[in-house]
Design an enzyme around this catalytic site. Structure first.
Site, PDB file in Angstrom:
ATOM      1  N   LYS A   1       0.821  -1.212   0.000  1.00 37.59           N
ATOM      2  CA  LYS A   1       0.000   0.000   0.000  1.00 37.59           C
ATOM      3  C   LYS A   1       0.850   1.255   0.000  1.00 37.59           C
ATOM      4  O   LYS A   1       0.441   2.272  -0.565  1.00 37.59           O
ATOM      5  CB  LYS A   1      -0.958  -0.001   1.196  1.00 37.59           C
ATOM      6  CG  LYS A   1      -2.116  -0.970   1.014  1.00 37.59           C
ATOM      7  CD  LYS A   1      -3.283  -0.641   1.926  1.00 37.59           C
ATOM      8  CE  LYS A   1      -4.432  -1.591   1.687  1.00 37.59           C
ATOM      9  NZ  LYS A   1      -5.510  -1.436   2.684  1.00 37.59           N
TER      10      LYS A   1
ATOM     11  N   LYS B   1      -7.059 -12.305  -9.379  1.00 38.35           N
ATOM     12  CA  LYS B   1      -8.228 -12.331  -8.510  1.00 38.35           C
ATOM     13  C   LYS B   1      -9.263 -11.306  -8.992  1.00 38.35           C
ATOM     14  O   LYS B   1      -8.880 -10.237  -9.473  1.00 38.35           O
ATOM     15  CB  LYS B   1      -7.782 -11.984  -7.088  1.00 38.35           C
ATOM     16  CG  LYS B   1      -8.573 -12.684  -6.002  1.00 38.35           C
ATOM     17  CD  LYS B   1      -7.967 -12.414  -4.636  1.00 38.35           C
ATOM     18  CE  LYS B   1      -8.902 -11.575  -3.797  1.00 38.35           C
ATOM     19  NZ  LYS B   1      -8.455 -11.379  -2.422  1.00 38.35           N
TER      20      LYS B   1
ATOM     21  N   LYS C   1     -12.642  -5.258  -7.460  1.00 41.20           N
ATOM     22  CA  LYS C   1     -13.535  -4.140  -7.760  1.00 41.20           C
ATOM     23  C   LYS C   1     -12.767  -2.956  -8.315  1.00 41.20           C
ATOM     24  O   LYS C   1     -13.348  -2.044  -8.885  1.00 41.20           O
ATOM     25  CB  LYS C   1     -14.293  -3.719  -6.502  1.00 41.20           C
ATOM     26  CG  LYS C   1     -13.375  -3.248  -5.385  1.00 41.20           C
ATOM     27  CD  LYS C   1     -14.142  -3.054  -4.093  1.00 41.20           C
ATOM     28  CE  LYS C   1     -13.168  -2.918  -2.925  1.00 41.20           C
ATOM     29  NZ  LYS C   1     -13.805  -3.129  -1.644  1.00 41.20           N
TER      30      LYS C   1
END
Ligand code: TRP
Length: 341
Positions: free
Chosen positions: A121, A203, A206
């Site tokens: 991140k 995977k 969204k």
């Protein structure tokens, strides 16, 4: 307690949480939330909408507020029953932030610096590597430890955070005496890992730039059908679960979870039939499977007073349980109590 007293029957406590960021995909549902619903009878389940976690990444305040209620309703629409489970919004229970501070002071910089999610991140959000992003695992540990959870259903991406939770809890117990129960990961028997419809080696996400790659739980049936019809497969034209057939394997996995059919049964059903027919069948089955969720969600969003009452009751019950652990912690670390008057 005398010998004739039966040991107290206690269901193991499960804790899990979901962040209110963006939409929920078929992958989130089949991989996690459906499982939350299935666990409700066998366990004492505590679920939360982790909005404190969400602000480790910059959020639009109006959107965050809206998404929090929407995800709360959507999780309920997926079958989380506030009569069976304890379901609340994290920011409604101040003990999470309070325990997180204490845990921050019992966690080493080096430990947090090893977290792979932090590394990922901080690369992705290089202009906002804030202290909250760094100490995120301590907040997650607080979530779990406040409720003395036995088990935490987590995906692979959160396993390291559960391990650090155990390390922090063990260290605290060692320093101050037994305070926290050490949680174990809960690995569901049938873990569905749903892949992107456009690149089945990735995977389903969204945040995929191509909306055809994922199914939103709230996509209308026509959209679901369209997305499945354009799913990437292979050129073999044989519905079979096999190494190297990632697209077909993914579709078979999805079809199997929503219909309950085995892979053998699916292979038989589509023997000699083309992929077009198979993809349509998967799309229709998914659209049908999600119908009650869409309908229940619409109902709930039309009854804000009811949602509000569920949030309120969840917050009260969670605050009571969390408060018990937090008082113990405050006593252990030597915080001056206010005597009761
Ligand atoms: N960090 C988790 C995620 O992003 C959400 C979460 C917050 C969580 N607190 C938790 C999951 C406690 C399990 C237990 O998916």
């Amino acid at each position: 307690m005398n010998e004739t007293t039966a040991p107290q029957e206690r269901k193991p406590i499960i804790f899990s949480a979901i962040q209110p960021t963006g939409i929920m995909t078929l992958g989130n549902y089949l991989g996690a939330i459906k499982n939350w619903a299935d666990l409700q009878d066998q366990y004492d389940c505590i679920y939360s909408v982790a909005n404190l976690h969400a602000i480790t990444v910059r959020q639009d305040p109006a959107k965050l507020k809206k998404a929090t209620l929407e995800i709360y309703a959507l999780v309920m629409a997926c079958g989380i029953d506030p009569q069976k489970s304890l379901f609340f919004v994290q920011s409604h229970v101040p003990a999470h932030a309070e325990l997180a501070w204490v845990l921050n002071c019992h966690t080493q910089f080096g430990e947090l610096n090893r977290m792979t999610q932090f590394k990922d991140k901080s690369a992705r959000y290089a202009d906002n590597i804030n202290a909250g992003l760094f100490t995120y695992p301590c907040l997650m540990a607080a979530d779990i430890l406040l409720y003395q959870a036995d088990l935490v259903p987590v995906g692979a991406d959160q396993k390291q955070h559960l391990e650090i939770t155990r390390d922090i809890a063990g260290r605290f117990n060692g320093l101050y005496g037994e305070t926290f129960r050490l949680p174990e990961p809960y690995i569901p028997k049938t873990g569905a890992r749903i892949m992107s419809l456009q690149d089945p080696t990735k995977k389903m996400s969204k945040s995929d730039a191509n909306p055809k790659a994922f199914i939103s739980l709230l996509d209308p049936p026509e959209t679901i059908l369209k997305k499945f019809r354009s799913a990437v497969t292979d050129s073999e034209a044989q519905v079979a679960y096999r190494e190297g057939k990632d697209g077909i394997n993914n579709l078979m996995g999805i079809y199997s979870v929503v219909t309950g059919k085995s892979y053998e049964a699916i292979e038989e059903e589509f023997q000699g039939k083309g992929y077009g027919e198979f993809k349509t069948a998967v799309g229709e089955a998914v659209a049908e499977h999600l119908r009650p969720i869409r309908e229940r969600y619409a109902q709930l969003m039309n009854d804000k007073a009811y949602l509000e009452s569920c949030c309120r009751e969840g917050a009260q019950r969670a605050s009571y349980l969390a408060g018990k652990t937090l008082s113990k912690v405050y006593k252990r670390v030597g915080f001056l109590p206010l005597e009761k008057r």
